[in-house]
Design a protein around this motif. Structure first.
Motif, PDB file in Angstrom:
ATOM      1  N   UNK A 894       0.830  -1.216   0.000  1.00  0.00           N
ATOM      2  CA  UNK A 894       0.000   0.000   0.000  1.00  0.00           C
ATOM      3  C   UNK A 894       0.851   1.247   0.000  1.00  0.00           C
ATOM      4  N   UNK A 895       2.063   1.115   0.455  1.00  0.00           N
ATOM      5  CA  UNK A 895       2.919   2.307   0.513  1.00  0.00           C
ATOM      6  C   UNK A 895       3.804   2.412  -0.715  1.00  0.00           C
ATOM      7  N   UNK A 896       3.693   1.442  -1.609  1.00  0.00           N
ATOM      8  CA  UNK A 896       4.575   1.470  -2.762  1.00  0.00           C
ATOM      9  C   UNK A 896       3.862   2.110  -3.931  1.00  0.00           C
ATOM     10  N   UNK A 903      -4.128  -2.149  -8.083  1.00  0.00           N
ATOM     11  CA  UNK A 903      -4.376  -2.182  -6.639  1.00  0.00           C
ATOM     12  C   UNK A 903      -5.865  -2.265  -6.372  1.00  0.00           C
ATOM     13  N   UNK A 904      -6.646  -1.753  -7.298  1.00  0.00           N
ATOM     14  CA  UNK A 904      -8.096  -1.710  -7.061  1.00  0.00           C
ATOM     15  C   UNK A 904      -8.682  -3.067  -6.687  1.00  0.00           C
ATOM     16  N   UNK A 905      -8.377  -4.147  -7.410  1.00  0.00           N
ATOM     17  CA  UNK A 905      -8.979  -5.434  -7.025  1.00  0.00           C
ATOM     18  C   UNK A 905      -8.615  -5.833  -5.607  1.00  0.00           C
ATOM     19  N   UNK A 938      -6.722   0.946   3.763  1.00  0.00           N
ATOM     20  CA  UNK A 938      -6.170   0.451   2.510  1.00  0.00           C
ATOM     21  C   UNK A 938      -6.895   1.002   1.294  1.00  0.00           C
ATOM     22  N   UNK A 939      -8.021   1.647   1.504  1.00  0.00           N
ATOM     23  CA  UNK A 939      -8.819   2.047   0.355  1.00  0.00           C
ATOM     24  C   UNK A 939      -8.165   3.202  -0.390  1.00  0.00           C
ATOM     25  N   UNK A1039      -9.187   9.822   0.006  1.00  0.00           N
ATOM     26  CA  UNK A1039      -8.531   8.528   0.137  1.00  0.00           C
ATOM     27  C   UNK A1039      -7.189   8.571  -0.569  1.00  0.00           C
ATOM     28  N   UNK A1040      -6.215   7.777  -0.157  1.00  0.00           N
ATOM     29  CA  UNK A1040      -6.199   6.984   1.066  1.00  0.00           C
ATOM     30  C   UNK A1040      -6.113   7.856   2.305  1.00  0.00           C
TER      31      UNK A1040
END
Lengths: 1398, 155
Positions: A894-896, A903-905, A938-939, A1039-1040
């Motif tokens: 998530x931080x990359x 990432x959406x799925x 995470x969204x 978001x995020x």
């Protein structure tokens, strides 16, 4: 009479005029006047004032009656001859002038002579002869000859005028003077005087009988012609003005090209002169020039004849010198203008700039070859010396050449250059590679004139774009190469892109080329080029050789240039939503695209195939924004342009593309009527799909997936018909009657049977199979969801129907497949940490996530709306999924910086898991809360809808009952109840944090469209991730979520004046909302406490990743103290009792909450958790400064915030304990010395009241070591420490005393250093002085503390008071005593020896 | 122009009390004192004087709004004296300090008039030693030698 009127006296005008006075006949008004005067009434005629002859007129008449005067004046006319006698470059000199005037006269003579002759002949003819002649003429020239002749005569008459007037101007243009020199200026040269017009006027056929034109010209003043002078103002004929170059100055260093040897020079050869004059006399003047040319030729021949015999052969024949000597003996020998003729051999190879030179393919020529390449390659035309190739400047210059072929060739070179710039080839020459890099990185600072190279190339292409033919084609190549480029292909996700909603590719704009494109100008050009491409007439040769597209998908009707335009537009549409909208709004562009690429020509008899790339472009455009989709619906929907291909075409690819387009439209709830309008067609396609699904192939699965996706989108439209635009286009009853559910179920059975059969063949194909099934699951899920809303009894019937099928499909084998999938997923996730950039692996992860979430969705759809007996619809490996999601939440992907689309799925999987979780056996509300807190972090953009759902679910759970069961989690009961509880107080803030107002308003549709998103979403595409940079000003970023999102309401309170605050958003706060500042702070703190408690209990591994960081909490607490003004409209006004507003931090509840929330970060808590002092790797950056960035932005430094904080403490705190503790974190050694200086020096008076024990210090992970090491070296801070110690003595207590003593002692005693350079620092002026001041000025206690203080890094733990003052070991004692003796003296040592002895 | 009248900055309105004392209910021995028609000049001076007194735990003041001519003085003591009493003590001390300062100043001027040659230097020296921002020079006793800073601040 004439003598009296000679003087311009008034009396003269009173004389009665006699009728016999000659009247000016030319003026019509005057003729009327005379006729009235001649009336026979005898009375003086009534005259209007305007018709009376004025003094002015009389003057004129007087003037007319003075012929002797006017003639006298005309005799003084300045001659033109001296002015133009100086030889000018133009052909207009005196002789020419005279000749022309002569010519005019002679022409008239000649013509009249001929016509007289003709008339005589006609007179002499008989009637018959005349009739014969007429017939002959009519036969020869046709019946309209008389008309032609008449026109010819008219023309001749007119031409005479034109000719003469234009000729009149000649002397003007030969003038050397600057134009428009004002009259009377000294040095301004007279051009001509009007008096000349008298002589000219006589030649004018239009007014041959006018008595005197000169007199008429001089109507306004009594002036002689010599007094009127015409100066060159603007030339009346601009053409001629351009020719009229002034002759060079005498002293200028202009170089003569030789002298014009035409007519202007007196000609020596008599025979030529004779013929010339003869010719001239007989021709009209226009012809004269032609004759001139002829004569010069003759002349040259004559010269040649004359000289060829006499010339002595001295130089080699054919050289320039030979020619010069032979033909231009008068020309200078070394004319630099002719330097190009001299051979390059003798020109010395002078030093040249080492510019990169390119060959005709746009490849750079290596420096080794530059000098050796042969000339026949065509690379030497612009070479300096013998160097081959073209420099960039040459190329850019030549792209503007007037020679079209040259221009086209150079544009092609530019294409090559662009391609070369884009490809990095390691094999290439090092120098060239370096040059490439430097060209690419060519800095473009503001103000430096040259834009980056690629931009220059792009604009060179754009400039030539409107050209026809080869130039236009090459220009299109250049633009295409710059914008799209062969080497610049972005990663293609295929249909997956639309399944995931698409993404703006904003950051892929290399070199800012796309943003540099002036769309407003370029798009209309594209349109016109599209409709008439520059290569439309190039024939089939280029068409067949083009490699732009797949040969089979290209239709032959379009040209490569059109295809290029299409791909450029596609690139622009992908680039950003704004660009996509501009394209759609461009007038006629979409229609043009449709006409060129899709609508078959009316003449074609067979069903032609539309261009697939165009449909793809339409799909991209539609996915960009709702307005685009609407516009496209109107443009395409009206004629159902695409539907005919659905009906007629047998090509599956076309079908897939069109269905994708319809899917995208249906996601906005648009155009779903096509499902009803053409239901037979869709039935047929459904049958086709079922037939295809029994056999596996790549294209078949693609078709199946597209079809199923389309059905899913329509199902969602039908679920809530109010949400579609226009509403009620597709109804659930229709869907029901078409039996889509049954169709999907049977399709699923077939597919999964196929999958089972193919189970053993290989893993990859299974994945594809499963992902095909996954889209089926999603569709079925959508069907069941719709049935739940619209079906009878919550869709029970449908559920059982589908459930039967599913029970068969999801057997034990399917569960095993899932397990394998999850296992694979996990291993990939774990290995991904190391090699992150492999997008292939990441794509597989994404597709696995998509499969899993589809299965969960179907499972959820099968669940009855009311909790039932607990029988699960079908089996899924729940435990594995749960583990996987836990792993996923904690994962650092998530931080990359990963592909946002992929990432959406993953985030969607987490959301669906969160929905699944309560249904699982062994679920607990608190566990769910912990999961929710994890998932919501995470969204990403595009998941706003999910986030809002989750946040409201979280707040729904947190009721007073919930809190009461858990002992009130850090807040008394009334906090949970008052003002509607946590939810009512906080939801406006959190909702706004998740989805702040954006300009323009955007609502990105979630990955799994819902009925809500169908009606609301403005775009389907997520923005590319690069937007999240630090702003200069606070604003919610959406978001995020930031890790301290639970405390984000503080920001809105502090920045309530900002435009981005929720208080400034109309409608964001409901009318019933009346929470006060204190309520908000209490609720937010309670929420933060809940998050921590829940995470600690159920997911202790996650707390460091998900929860707020220590510095975030500290900073948030500082914000609470900074809240001193009432912001909400609550009741804290009632606290006003004459001492100003009640401070928020004085509230008991808030104070207790602050205390609790800070508790884990105190030194006490740190010691209790890990007793060992571990030297941590110290981060050089200041954590609080980073934590403050979201609120303060880059414009306000944290130091300024701290200054305000400290001065607030100084004025109102009453030494509030938590306030005091919060003062300290920024004074640790992690921060700049300015913070310590501010507290210890500028605000030293607060130190006495600042009582903080060591245990209570709020420290980060490093503990109080952060304050002690490295030892302070800044002299002013050290001085402040020392001053505080001496001044306050015992007044300085606790942690502050420890700090001051530590730094002072550490700067005196050398035994604080672990490192071995003790000998270097043993003696130091500063140590000496410090020690002296302490001993001489400090109080007893201070001296004792400083002398006895010890702190040894070897002890692995910081010693605190009193331990650090107690024992001094022998060696240390001896060392210190020695130092005192050495530095100050034995006497002092004796005085203080008692300190050590004790 | 909306500018308030200049005299409103220092003239009390009808029936307005120049000083309001509010005992703080939550904090022991604490009070917030509102002083009207005064500004930083008095506020800063009082705060400094209070901080120099050993009984005072906390003393701070703030001007809530620059256009409102009053300030809030917050005092907390260790309980030996009430905040309002300590304030009046501080005021008395301040008055004493100021009158002695005035006396010294006048004396120096008298010296200057009688002895115009050396007067300037003496005056300068007197002012230099009394230039202690928080009046702590008299309390600690070490202040005189403290003024001689260059012994350790020279590095």
């Amino acid at each position: 009479m004439t003598s009296t009127s000679n003087s311009p006296s008034l009396i003269g005008s009173v004389f009665e005029r006699k009728p016999s006075i000659p009247k000016p006949p030319s003026s019509s008004s005057q003729s009327r006047f005379t006729s009235t005067l001649n009336s026979k009434t005898g009375f003086p005629p009534v005259q209007h004032r305007s018709q009376k002859s004025s003094a002015f007129l009389k003057n004129i008449e007087n003037g007319r009656r003075k012929p002797e005067l006017s003639s006298e004046r005309s005799a003084q006319v300045p001659s033109i001859v001296p002015q133009s006698a100086t030889p000018g470059p133009g052909p207009s000199t005196v002789p020419s002038q005279n000749q022309k005037q002569n010519g005019v006269g002679s022409t008239d003579d000649w013509r009249s002579h001929v016509s007289a002759e003709n008339e005589a002949r006609v007179q002499a003819m008989t009637e018959e002869e005349r009739a014969d002649e007429t017939r002959e003429i009519l036969e020869r020239f046709g019946p309209s000859v008389s008309e032609i002749l008449r026109r010819a005569r008219e023309n001749r008459e007119r031409n005479k005028d034109v000719k003469f007037t234009s000729l009149e101007e000649v002397p003007f243009t030969s003038e050397r003077e600057p134009l428009a020199s004002p009259i009377g200026l000294p040095g301004s040269q007279l051009v001509s005087s009007l008096s000349r017009s008298s002589s000219r006027a006589s030649t004018r056929p239009s007014s041959p009988n006018s008595p005197s034109r000169a007199s008429r010209k001089l109507r306004f003043a009594e002036l002689g012609p010599d007094q009127v002078h015409v100066y060159p103002s603007a030339p009346s004929s601009p053409k001629k003005a351009l020719l009229a170059l002034p002759p060079p100055d005498e002293d200028s260093n202009a170089v003569s090209l030789g002298t014009f040897k035409g007519r202007m020079k007196p000609i020596d050869l008599e025979d030529v002169t004779a013929s010339q004059t003869h010719v001239e006399e007989g021709t009209a003047e226009i012809q004269v020039e032609q004759v001139e040319e002829g004569t010069t030729e003759i002349q040259v021949e004559q010269i040649e004849k004359g000289t060829a015999e006499t010339q002595v052969e001295q130089v080699e024949e054919g050289t320039a010198e030979y020619i010069r000597q032979k033909y231009f003996p008068s020309a200078p020998a070394d004319n630099p203008d002719l330097a190009w003729m001299s051979s390059s051999l003798d020109s010395s190879p002078h030093e040249q700039t080492p510019d990169l030179r390119f060959d005709l393919n746009g490849m750079p020529i290596p420096s080794s070859k530059i000098l050796s390449l042969p000339t026949h390659l065509g690379l030497h035309h612009h070479a300096e010396g013998t160097r081959a190739g073209y420099t960039l400047d040459d190329i850019f210059l030549l792209t503007r050449s007037t020679v079209r072929a040259q221009r086209a060739a150079m544009l092609e070179v530019l294409v090559g250059v662009t391609r070369w710039l884009r490809t990095s080839d390691t094999k290439e020459d090092v120098d060239i590679e370096a040059a490439r890099k430097s060209l690419l990185n060519l800095p473009n600072p503001e103000g430096s004139g040259t834009p980056p190279l690629l931009k220059r190339i792009l604009f060179a292409g754009l400039e030539a774009l409107p050209e026809r033919g080869a130039v236009g084609v090459r220009a299109m190549d250049v633009v295409w190469e710059c914008i799209v480029g062969q080497t610049n292909v972005t990663e293609d996700l295929g249909d997956l892109e639309f399944e995931f909603g698409g993404m703006e590719e904003g950051k892929t704009d290399e070199g800012g080329l796309i943003t540099a494109l002036p769309l407003a100008d370029v798009l209309p050009q594209f349109l016109s080029l599209l409709l008439s491409p520059p290569d439309s007439d190039l024939g089939d040769e280029r068409l067949s050789t083009s490699t732009l597209n797949q040969p089979e998908s290209r239709s032959l009707r379009t040209t490569p240039a059109q295809q290029q335009i299409l791909s450029i537009l596609t690139r622009l549409a992908r680039y950003s939503n704004a660009y996509a909208e501009t394209i759609v709004q461009e007038k006629g562009l979409i229609e043009g695209l449709l006409r060129v690429f899709i609508i078959p020509p009316a003449t074609s008899t067979y069903a032609s195939i539309p261009d697939l790339a165009t449909i793809r472009l339409l799909t991209i455009l539609a996915s960009a924004s709702r307005t685009n989709a609407e516009a496209l619906c109107q443009k395409i929907g009206a004629g159902d342009v695409l539907l005919r291909f659905v009906v007629l075409s047998t090509n599956d690819n076309v079908l897939v593309e069109i269905m994708l387009f319809y899917t995208i439209l249906a996601r906005y709830g648009m155009y779903s009527r096509v499902a009803a309008d053409a239901k037979e067609v869709w039935w047929k396609i459904g049958d086709h799909v079922v037939a295809l699904s029994s056999s596996y192939s790549q294209s078949n699965t693609r078709l199946v997936r597209a079809y199923v996706g389309l059905i899913e989108a329509w199902l969602i439209c039908a679920t809530d018909p109010h949400r579609t635009t226009p509403s009620h286009e597709l109804l659930w009853s229709q869907v029901k009657s078409w039996e889509w559910g049954a169709g999907l179920a049977s399709l699923l059975t077939k597919c999964s049977r196929l999958a089972v059969e193919r189970m053993d063949t290989g893993e990859n194909s299974i994945r594809i199979d499963v992902s095909t099934s996954a889209s089926l699951w999603r569709s079925l899920g959508a069907y069941l969801e719709g049935a739940k809303l619209n079906g009878i009894r919550g869709g029970e019937e449908e559920r059982t129907e589908v459930g039967l099928v599913l029970k068969r499909v999801f057997d034990s084998g399917a569960v095993r497949t899932f397990r394998n999938l999850i296992q694979d997923f996990k291993t990939k996730l774990q290995t991904m940490g190391m090699e992150m950039k492999t997008t292939v692996a990441f794509r597989e992860i994404a597709s696995s996530a998509s499969i899993l979430s589809s299965a969960i969705r179907l499972w959820l759809g099968c669940c009855p709306p009311s909790p039932s007996d607990g029988s699960l619809p079908f089996e899924l490996p729940f435990a594995d999924i749960s583990d996987l999601c836990a792993l996923l939440v904690r994962h650092d992907l998530w931080h990359l910086d990963l592909h946002p689309l992929l990432i959406r799925p993953l985030s969607t999987l987490l959301v669906l898991f969160l929905r699944l979780s309560p249904h699982l056996p062994g679920s607990h509300p608190d566990l769910w809360l912990a999961q929710a807190f994890g998932v919501i972090k995470a969204l990403r953009r595009g998941d706003e809808e999910y986030a809002l759902q989750i946040i409201s679910q979280i707040l729904d759970i947190l009721t007073s009952e919930w809190a009461a069961q858990r002992g009130g989690v850090g807040a008394p009961d009334f906090v949970w109840k008052e003002k509607g509880g946590l939810k009512a107080v906080l939801i406006p803030f959190l909702r706004y944090e998740i989805n702040p107002e954006r300009e323009p308003y955007t609502y990105v549709a979630p990955l799994f469209p819902s009925t809500r998103s169908t009606g609301m979403c403005t775009t389907l595409r997520i923005p590319s991730s690069h937007h999240r940079d630090v702003t200069t000003e606070w604003r919610p970023l959406g978001l995020p979520l930031h890790s301290d999102w639970t405390l984000s309401p503080f920001n809105h309170l502090l920045r309530s004046g900002s435009d981005y605050s929720v208080f400034k958003q109309s409608g964001a706060l409901p009318d019933s909302w009346d929470a006060s500042e204190i309520d908000i702070v209490r609720a937010a703190l309670a929420l933060a406490m809940v998050e921590r408690e829940v995470l600690q209990r159920f997911a202790p591994l996650m707390i460091s990743l998900v929860g707020p960081k220590g510095e975030d909490i500290v900073f948030a607490c500082m914000k609470v103290f900074m809240l001193e003004h009432d912001v909400g409209n609550g009741d804290s006004k009632t606290h006003y009792n004459g001492e100003g507003l009640q401070e928020v931090f004085r509230d008991e509840v808030v104070a207790r909450q602050l205390h609790e929330i800070l508790e884990p970060y105190t030194v006490k808590a740190l010691f209790s958790s890990s007793t060992l002092y571990v030297p941590s790797s110290r981060s050089s950056s200041a954590p609080l400064e980073l934590a403050s960035l979201p609120l303060l932005g880059t414009a306000v430094p944290f130091y300024q915030f701290y200054t305000d904080f400290l001065s607030l403490y100084d004025s109102i705190s009453f030494s509030h304990p938590i306030f005091s503790r919060l003062l300290l974190p920024p004074t640790s050694m992690l921060y700049a010395a300015d913070y310590r200086k501010l507290l210890w020096n500028d605000y030293s008076h607060v130190l006495r009241g600042l009582r903080v024990e060591v245990d209570d210090v709020i420290a980060g992970a490093g503990g109080i070591e952060q304050w002690l090491y490295p030892v302070e070296t800044a002299p002013d801070v050290l001085g402040a420490f020392l001053r505080a110690l001496i001044k306050y003595g015992e007044g300085l207590q606790g942690f502050l005393r420890l700090l001051a003593v530590h730094h002072v002692a550490a700067n005196i005693w050398p035994d604080f250093y672990v490192d071995a350079h003790i000998e270097e620092i043993v003696f130091d002026e500063r140590r000496n002085k410090l020690l002296r001041v302490v001993i001489e000025q400090g109080g007893m206690e201070v001296v004792k503390d400083v002398l006895r203080y010890r702190q040894s890094p070897q002890l692995r733990r910081i010693l605190c008071s009193p331990a650090c003052f107690q024992e001094v070991d022998e060696s240390c004692k001896r060392l210190r005593c020695d130092l005192i003796a050495n530095w100050i003296g034995e006497g002092t040592l004796e005085r203080v020896r008692g300190v050590f002895e004790r | 122009m909306n500018a308030p009248n200049r005299f409103e900055l220092y003239v009390l309105d009808e029936g307005e009390a120049p000083v309001e004392v509010n005992e703080d209910t939550k904090i022991p021995n604490a009070a917030t004192i509102k002083i009207l028609k005064q500004d930083h000049t008095l506020g800063n001076m009082l705060r400094a004087q209070l901080l120099s007194m050993p009984e005072v735990l906390f003393a701070g003041y703030k001007v809530p709004h620059p256009l409102h001519p009053h300030f809030l003085l917050k005092i907390q003591t260790d309980g030996t004296k009430a905040p309002d009493l300590i304030l009046s003590d501080a005021c008395n001390q301040l008055i004493g300090t100021l009158s002695s300062l005035e006396a010294k100043f006048k004396r120096e001027f008298a010296f200057k008039e009688t002895d115009s040659s050396g007067g300037a230097g003496v005056t300068g020296g007197t002012f230099a030693t009394s230039d202690d921002p928080y009046g702590t020079g008299a309390g600690t006793g070490g202040g005189a030698s403290w003024g001689n800073r260059d012994d350790y601040l020279d590095f």
